[in-house]
Write a protein that holds these residues in place. Structure first.
Motif, PDB file in Angstrom:
ATOM      1  N   UNK A   1       0.840  -1.397   0.138  1.00 52.02           N
ATOM      2  CA  UNK A   1      -0.036   0.142  -0.135  1.00 52.02           C
ATOM      3  C   UNK A   1       0.958   1.193   0.071  1.00 52.02           C
ATOM      4  N   UNK A   2       2.182   1.334   0.516  1.00 52.65           N
ATOM      5  CA  UNK A   2       2.817   2.413   0.383  1.00 52.65           C
ATOM      6  C   UNK A   2       3.339   2.728  -1.137  1.00 52.65           C
TER       7      UNK A   2
ATOM      8  N   UNK B   1      -7.012   2.794  -1.130  1.00 54.20           N
ATOM      9  CA  UNK B   1      -7.064   4.026  -1.054  1.00 54.20           C
ATOM     10  C   UNK B   1      -7.289   4.646   0.181  1.00 54.20           C
ATOM     11  N   UNK B   2      -8.032   3.874   1.177  1.00 57.38           N
ATOM     12  CA  UNK B   2      -8.199   4.269   2.504  1.00 57.38           C
ATOM     13  C   UNK B   2      -7.605   3.628   3.391  1.00 57.38           C
ATOM     14  N   UNK B   3      -6.876   2.513   3.282  1.00 58.38           N
ATOM     15  CA  UNK B   3      -6.195   1.604   4.145  1.00 58.38           C
ATOM     16  C   UNK B   3      -5.373   2.389   5.049  1.00 58.38           C
ATOM     17  N   UNK B   4      -4.470   3.420   4.605  1.00 57.47           N
ATOM     18  CA  UNK B   4      -3.804   3.970   5.507  1.00 57.47           C
ATOM     19  C   UNK B   4      -4.479   4.928   6.575  1.00 57.47           C
ATOM     20  N   UNK B   5      -5.543   5.108   6.384  1.00 62.83           N
ATOM     21  CA  UNK B   5      -6.570   6.071   7.400  1.00 62.83           C
ATOM     22  C   UNK B   5      -6.310   5.416   8.798  1.00 62.83           C
ATOM     23  N   UNK B   6      -5.778   4.234   8.926  1.00 66.57           N
ATOM     24  CA  UNK B   6      -5.604   3.590  10.076  1.00 66.57           C
ATOM     25  C   UNK B   6      -4.679   4.645  11.028  1.00 66.57           C
ATOM     26  N   UNK B   7      -3.907   5.497  10.551  1.00 67.94           N
ATOM     27  CA  UNK B   7      -2.941   6.172  11.391  1.00 67.94           C
ATOM     28  C   UNK B   7      -3.639   7.347  11.624  1.00 67.94           C
TER      29      UNK B   7
ATOM     30  N   UNK C   1       4.393   3.645   6.490  1.00 66.07           N
ATOM     31  CA  UNK C   1       3.924   3.912   7.840  1.00 66.07           C
ATOM     32  C   UNK C   1       4.500   4.825   8.382  1.00 66.07           C
ATOM     33  N   UNK C   2       5.725   5.243   8.406  1.00 70.19           N
ATOM     34  CA  UNK C   2       6.439   6.202   9.036  1.00 70.19           C
ATOM     35  C   UNK C   2       6.017   7.577   8.382  1.00 70.19           C
ATOM     36  N   UNK C   3       5.957   7.699   7.115  1.00 66.80           N
ATOM     37  CA  UNK C   3       5.535   8.816   6.248  1.00 66.80           C
ATOM     38  C   UNK C   3       4.041   9.190   6.614  1.00 66.80           C
ATOM     39  N   UNK C   4       3.189   8.164   6.540  1.00 68.66           N
ATOM     40  CA  UNK C   4       1.725   8.455   6.709  1.00 68.66           C
ATOM     41  C   UNK C   4       1.607   8.814   8.325  1.00 68.66           C
TER      42      UNK C   4
END
Length: 360
Positions: A18-19, A239-245, A258-261
């Motif tokens: 996803x990155x 598209x929305x998976x990184x909204x976990x952060x 993950x670091x960037x997000x």
């Protein structure tokens, strides 16, 4: 209407990392923000064939490489159509190029990272590109060292997101939710990953801990199931998976995006650097928030034996002890070191916007 081709690193039919999708989405957003929302953008996979893409390429105003993956033999695997592009009079641009230099190898200088053919292709791309930017200090050093003269550092395009442009880090935030990002090369990192999980569980026994699976990796999924860990397969929603952060207070893990997000959302974040990609970010971010956790280079025999569980090159737990010691003392100090870091991250987006303005 302007038409741009983006050469994407997102492996839709492979690991589904996803990155890589974040990189592509951020580049689309910054192009539309800079050039207007009505531009036409077409996406091609970096490993596609020239025959499949050439007609689309010839009809575009420019071809833009999203985080060009500089690797030892780029035109063999990563970009089989690169040599064809370089022969044509097509406007090309490179946004946030990155390397995966084997930083744990003591025998090989970074100057010997790529083949002669790849070096010549990079030099040609540098000479002819509208612009050529890099995402990290190590990549920038490498490019300059092999003779690229037009390349400039910009930071990672993945930091761009207008939604978070006014986000600032807050001091002394209570850690109620922790997200752990999964490692690449999971079989080599299971011992390390287990140590990280146990350490964070012990330190934050009242916090919610969630594992974010950034790629489709059966071994790491088996581990989290066996351990009873809460996890989310974020790669399944590109598209929305990184909204976990969005709801995290702390990220500790292995994935650079993950670091960037986390950082661009104002979330405290710590990275275990797995390779040259992680090292690039560790050198670039203006805070000590990462620790090297490299595996030793393996030959073909070791890689083959590793498929059957014989991983004598498995990574140890010392880097985990180091990262936990860093988190612990930073917490005592209220995570004060993060204050103002958003200013550096904003310069990345500004520099990339100024580059995108140069597209025809």
């Amino acid at each position: 209407m302007k038409k741009y081709i983006i050469v994407s690193t997102y492996p839709e039919y492979g690991s589904k990392n996803i990155g890589d999708q974040l990189i592509t989405s951020a580049l689309i957003d910054v192009i539309k923000f800079t050039k207007g929302a009505n531009v036409e953008i077409d996406i091609v996979w970096r490993e596609d064939s020239w025959e499949n893409i050439k007609e689309r390429v010839f009809n575009a105003d420019a071809v833009v490489f999203a985080c060009l993956a500089i690797r030892p033999n780029m035109s063999v695997k990563e970009y089989p159509f690169l040599k064809n592009l370089l022969k044509e009079n097509i406007p090309l641009a490179v946004v946030s190029a990155g390397t995966s230099i084997p930083v744990s190898c003591v025998k090989k200088s970074v100057l010997n990272y790529v083949s002669n053919e790849t070096k010549e292709q990079l030099l040609s791309l540098d000479r002819n590109a509208i612009f050529f930017t890099t995402r990290g200090y190590l990549t920038q050093f490498f490019c300059e060292s092999i003779g690229l003269s037009n390349v400039v550092f910009s930071g990672d395009v993945a930091f761009f997101n207008q939604r978070y442009k006014d986000v600032s880090f807050v001091e002394g935030k209570k850690i109620n939710k922790i997200v752990i990002s999964d490692p690449h090369h999971s079989k080599l990192y299971l011992r390390s990953f287990n140590a990280l999980v146990l350490a964070l569980r012990a330190k934050y026994n009242d916090a919610e801990i969630v594992v974010a699976l950034h790629g489709n990796d059966a071994a790491i999924k088996e581990y989290v199931n066996r351990s009873g860990l809460k996890y989310i397969e974020v790669f399944k929603d590109k598209d929305k998976g990184l909204s976990i952060y969005d709801s995290a207070d702390l990220h500790v893990g292995y994935r650079v995006h993950a670091h960037v997000s986390s950082l661009k959302r104002g979330v405290y974040s710590y990275l275990l650097e797995q390779d040259g990609r992680g090292c690039d970010y560790g050198l670039t971010i203006n805070r000590k928030i990462s620790v090297p956790s490299y595996c030793q280079p393996r030959g073909l025999l070791e890689k083959f034996m590793g498929k059957f569980g014989f991983n004598r090159y498995a990574v140890g737990v010392s880097p985990v002890d180091q990262i936990i010691s860093l988190v612990s003392q930073d917490e005592v100090l209220g995570f004060h070191k993060f204050l103002g870091l958003e200013k550096q991250l904003a310069t990345f987006s500004d520099d990339i916007i100024n580059s995108i303005k140069k597209l025809p």
